[in-house]
Design an enzyme around this catalytic site. Structure first.
Site, PDB file in Angstrom:
ATOM      1  N   ARG A  45       0.813  -1.222   0.000  1.00 33.18           N
ATOM      2  CA  ARG A  45       0.000   0.000   0.000  1.00 33.18           C
ATOM      3  C   ARG A  45       0.846   1.272   0.000  1.00 33.18           C
ATOM      4  O   ARG A  45       0.316   2.375  -0.143  1.00 33.18           O
ATOM      5  CB  ARG A  45      -0.923   0.016   1.223  1.00 33.18           C
ATOM      6  CG  ARG A  45      -1.916  -1.123   1.246  1.00 33.18           C
ATOM      7  CD  ARG A  45      -2.731  -1.074   2.496  1.00 33.18           C
ATOM      8  NE  ARG A  45      -3.619   0.068   2.496  1.00 33.18           N
ATOM      9  CZ  ARG A  45      -4.900   0.033   2.204  1.00 33.18           C
ATOM     10  NH1 ARG A  45      -5.463  -1.108   1.894  1.00 33.18           N
ATOM     11  NH2 ARG A  45      -5.637   1.116   2.237  1.00 33.18           N
TER      12      ARG A  45
ATOM     13  N   ASN B  67      -4.497   7.361   7.045  1.00 39.12           N
ATOM     14  CA  ASN B  67      -4.510   7.109   5.600  1.00 39.12           C
ATOM     15  C   ASN B  67      -5.482   8.094   4.983  1.00 39.12           C
ATOM     16  O   ASN B  67      -6.526   8.361   5.572  1.00 39.12           O
ATOM     17  CB  ASN B  67      -5.070   5.711   5.292  1.00 39.12           C
ATOM     18  CG  ASN B  67      -4.091   4.620   5.608  1.00 39.12           C
ATOM     19  OD1 ASN B  67      -2.955   4.886   5.961  1.00 39.12           O
ATOM     20  ND2 ASN B  67      -4.554   3.388   5.491  1.00 39.12           N
ATOM     21  N   GLY B  68      -5.203   8.564   3.782  1.00 42.16           N
ATOM     22  CA  GLY B  68      -6.141   9.459   3.104  1.00 42.16           C
ATOM     23  C   GLY B  68      -5.586  10.869   3.030  1.00 42.16           C
ATOM     24  O   GLY B  68      -4.385  11.093   3.196  1.00 42.16           O
TER      25      GLY B  68
ATOM     26  N   LYS C 284       2.067  -1.876 -18.239  1.00 41.82           N
ATOM     27  CA  LYS C 284       2.985  -2.772 -17.503  1.00 41.82           C
ATOM     28  C   LYS C 284       4.425  -2.340 -17.715  1.00 41.82           C
ATOM     29  O   LYS C 284       5.208  -2.252 -16.780  1.00 41.82           O
ATOM     30  CB  LYS C 284       2.854  -4.224 -17.974  1.00 41.82           C
ATOM     31  CG  LYS C 284       1.701  -5.055 -17.529  1.00 41.82           C
ATOM     32  CD  LYS C 284       1.625  -5.377 -16.070  1.00 41.82           C
ATOM     33  CE  LYS C 284       0.953  -4.288 -15.311  1.00 41.82           C
ATOM     34  NZ  LYS C 284      -0.456  -4.317 -15.172  1.00 41.82           N
TER      35      LYS C 284
ATOM     36  N   GLU D 295       5.227   1.060 -16.045  1.00 40.07           N
ATOM     37  CA  GLU D 295       5.096   0.973 -14.590  1.00 40.07           C
ATOM     38  C   GLU D 295       6.321   0.346 -13.927  1.00 40.07           C
ATOM     39  O   GLU D 295       6.783   0.828 -12.901  1.00 40.07           O
ATOM     40  CB  GLU D 295       3.862   0.112 -14.327  1.00 40.07           C
ATOM     41  CG  GLU D 295       3.346   0.063 -12.958  1.00 40.07           C
ATOM     42  CD  GLU D 295       2.047  -0.747 -12.900  1.00 40.07           C
ATOM     43  OE1 GLU D 295       1.360  -0.617 -11.906  1.00 40.07           O
ATOM     44  OE2 GLU D 295       1.737  -1.527 -13.836  1.00 40.07           O
TER      45      GLU D 295
ATOM     46  N   LYS E   2      -0.013  -0.163  -4.221  1.00 39.61           N
ATOM     47  CA  LYS E   2      -0.940  -1.157  -4.762  1.00 39.61           C
ATOM     48  C   LYS E   2      -2.400  -0.704  -4.682  1.00 39.61           C
ATOM     49  O   LYS E   2      -3.111  -0.743  -5.666  1.00 39.61           O
ATOM     50  CB  LYS E   2      -0.742  -2.466  -3.999  1.00 39.61           C
ATOM     51  CG  LYS E   2      -1.591  -3.619  -4.488  1.00 39.61           C
ATOM     52  CD  LYS E   2      -1.023  -4.216  -5.737  1.00 39.61           C
ATOM     53  CE  LYS E   2      -1.874  -5.340  -6.291  1.00 39.61           C
ATOM     54  NZ  LYS E   2      -1.593  -5.519  -7.728  1.00 39.61           N
TER      55      LYS E   2
END
Ligand code: M6R
Length: 611
Positions: free
Chosen positions: A27, A100-101, A488, A491, A606
């Site tokens: 994350r 978070n956020g 892909k 990234e 992610k």
């Protein structure tokens, strides 16, 4: 983005917190930290720039003891990645907060707090929460009231947890727009932004709902809704497995996940396909009624999931004869759209927590869609819980930031859905249904076959070692497959890559073609092959370097400036899934050559739980 773990226990929780962060590292991985309080009210904070491994070493060296703690792995939004910006943030020596956020009104709050004499140690929006809690505590009331008054002042999205060293054995958490789950233990309780973090300590979970505030101690969990009224929330038994604990024989999670695709696809289809038919009821309770009545499909998603939706648009219209629009969630949610009659809104998401997709779903529910369906990989995620129907992709945990098995399982789920819809509406007859189902039954073994091209693709990847740009071309359903291939490559290898519908080349991108521009073409043997061959000639005539992934019977021969990767023939229906595999392998091997961080590419995370 960012990961939160918290624990209130009688035992030392440092290792539980760090292990939780390791599992949440997908994350965000800019920096990480823990704050732990012992029962004497001694608070220790350890933070490190970089990955969780750096924090883990620091924790091992400093041995913070205590049974109450909060921890965080960060994906930077406000303020650069640095130790000072790493969470937990503190107000004085007492209050510690993880978040978070994004707090959208952080600047106003910061100025108000500075006017009250608070000094800020970081550039983050989070630090305002810590000081606000402190301020509110000074105005009277206990930690819970102070925290409730604090979150009332926050605008934006948050999952946040506060700890006060003067009240050890207590954590208070709030959810608004960023997921939080409480893990129930025996004489101990936990919380996290994703249940995966806690599967080694419990399998019983409560998902906090929007606006909830939870008061968590060792023996008790009390939840208050947005109005401050105590509420009971359902306890769920986790079905998820933390099956990603190690990479086994593989060098990276992405590689492991590429190779897991035959099994993942088998799991997606299990119980949903008969020998020659799709089992419509397996799509979900009430699915058959909804599918029979649908007159339009609106797909909403981001990134790779959006690309899966683009492939499905071809299928919905060509196989099931129903109109289908696909839109990027962050665009859909902010534009004036017209809801078509009897339209079904389908959200596609690996995580089920993507902020834009979730916001689009919530908006759509107010705007008269006939039904909503989530096609998702994470049971219990917000999208799944908030949609009328949930069709799980069952890919298993995907850890690599670059989505692989989540994409191909989405495609197979979509193909089953298209077939079910076409059948319910009488547009797909018995023979066509049998043909699609037969192709789907062959899909896992076809993917096994595609995986055997790894060595050849590894060699080919050498050609990309010194490249800075690449173009991917496809037509029809292979155009979104080309887009996904370009995503892909950029990234994980940081090579600038673009995808074009091959017929569009002459409308501009042809100007880019020269000997330094690799052009990767997806060339199955279908009705558009001859058109595609003309597009290939356009590139050849301008000295472009071609890499053609072609059906072995498509009639290509290698020539100067054109390498051919001859693929076995597979049924047209499943070929888009099949051709995805060499594209994944190509980006993986190019990234290895470039020496990038394959599983955790720079600047990404992610689960994108901020907008
Ligand atoms: O969890 P979701 O499928 O909603 O995530 C959407 C995108 O963030 C995600 O697909 C992203 O584009 C992947 N990293 C691409 O590999």
């Amino acid at each position: 983005m960012c990961g939160i773990v918290g624990a209130v226990a009688q035992r030392d929780v440092a290792e539980i917190l760090v292990e939780g962060l390791r599992r949440l590292e997908y994350r965000g991985y800019d920096s990480a930290g823990v704050a732990i309080t012992d029962d004497q009210g001694q608070l220790t904070r350890v933070r490190r720039l970089g990955k969780v491994a750096a924090l883990s070493d620091a924790v091992a060296a400093s041995h913070p003891t205590g049974g109450t703690g909060i921890a965080h792995t960060r994906w930077a939004t406000h303020g650069e990645p640095s130790e000072a910006n790493a969470h937990p943030h503190m107000s004085g020596n007492d209050i510690a907060v993880v978040h978070n956020g994004i707090i959208e009104n952080h600047q106003t709050l910061r100025e108000q707090l500075q006017a009250r004499g608070y000094q800020f140690d970081s550039q983050t929006d989070t630090e305002v929460i810590a000081h606000l809690v402190d301020w509110e505590m000074q105005q009277g009331g206990d930690l819970l009231n102070a925290f409730q008054r604090t979150v009332d002042q926050l605008e934006g999205a948050y999952g946040t947890v506060v700890m006060d060293r003067r009240q050890p054995e207590r954590l208070i958490a709030a959810r608004s727009g960023s997921p939080l789950v409480i893990g129930l233990g025996v004489g101990e309780n936990f919380l996290a932004s994703d249940q995966l973090a806690l599967l080694n300590v419990t399998r019983r979970f409560i998902y906090l709902e929007e606006g909830d505030v939870a008061d968590i101690s060792r023996r008790e969990v009390t939840i208050y809704n947005q109005e401050g009224t105590p509420v009971e929330r359902e306890v769920n038994e986790a079905s998820a497995q933390y099956d990603a604990a190690d990479k086994g024989q593989y060098r990276h999670y992405m590689q492991k996940e590429i190779y897991e695709q035959p099994t993942a696809l088998t799991n997606t289809m299990e119980g949903r396909l008969g020998n020659d038919h799709v089992i419509v009821d397996a799509i979900g309770n009430g699915a058959s009624d909804i599918l029979a009545k649908a007159q339009h499909i609106q797909i909403i998603a981001c990134g790779t999931s959006y690309n899966a939706g683009m492939v499905a648009r071809y299928w919905f219209e060509s196989l099931a004869g129903i109109s289908c629009d696909v839109e990027i969630a962050s665009e859909f949610r902010y534009r004036q759209f017209v809801t078509r009659p009897n339209s079904v809104l389908i959200t596609l998401s690996q995580s089920g927590e993507t902020a834009d997709t979730l916001a689009a779903l919530r908006l759509a529910k107010e705007r008269g869609y006939m039904a909503t369906m989530a096609i998702c990989n994470v049971a219990g995620s917000s999208l799944v819980r908030e949609s009328d129907l949930a069709f799980m992709t069952r890919a298993g945990t995907e850890i690599g930031v670059a989505s692989t098995k989540a994409f191909t399982t989405q495609l197979s789920a979509l193909l089953m859905l298209v077939t079910a819809l076409g059948k319910m509406q009488g547009r797909i007859g018995r023979d066509k249904e049998r043909e699609v189902v037969d192709a789907l039954h062959h899909l896992p073994s076809s993917i096994e076959q595609a995986l055997t091209f790894d060595k050849a693709i590894e060699q080919l990847a050498q050609d990309f070692a010194d490249k800075h740009h690449a173009l991917f071309l496809g037509r029809g359903e292979y155009y979104p497959i080309a887009i996904e291939a370009a995503l892909k490559l950029k990234e994980i290898s940081y090579i600038h890559a673009e995808a074009y519908a091959a017929g569009e080349l002459k409308h501009g991108p042809l100007a880019l073609i020269d000997a330094d521009m690799p052009v990767i073409v997806i060339a199955p043997n279908n009705e558009l092959l001859e058109k595609l061959k003309s597009n290939i000639e356009e590139v050849r005539a301008r000295g472009g370097q071609l890499y053609v992934f072609a059906d072995q019977d498509a009639g290509f021969t290698p020539e100067e400036g054109m390498k051919i990767i001859a693929m076995p023939h597979v049924d047209d229906i499943i070929a888009p899934v099949f051709y995805t595999i060499p594209m994944q392998q190509l980006s993986y091997h190019v990234a290895l050559i470039k020496g990038t961080d394959v599983d955790q590419p720079r600047n990404l995370a992610k689960a994108v739980t901020v907008e």
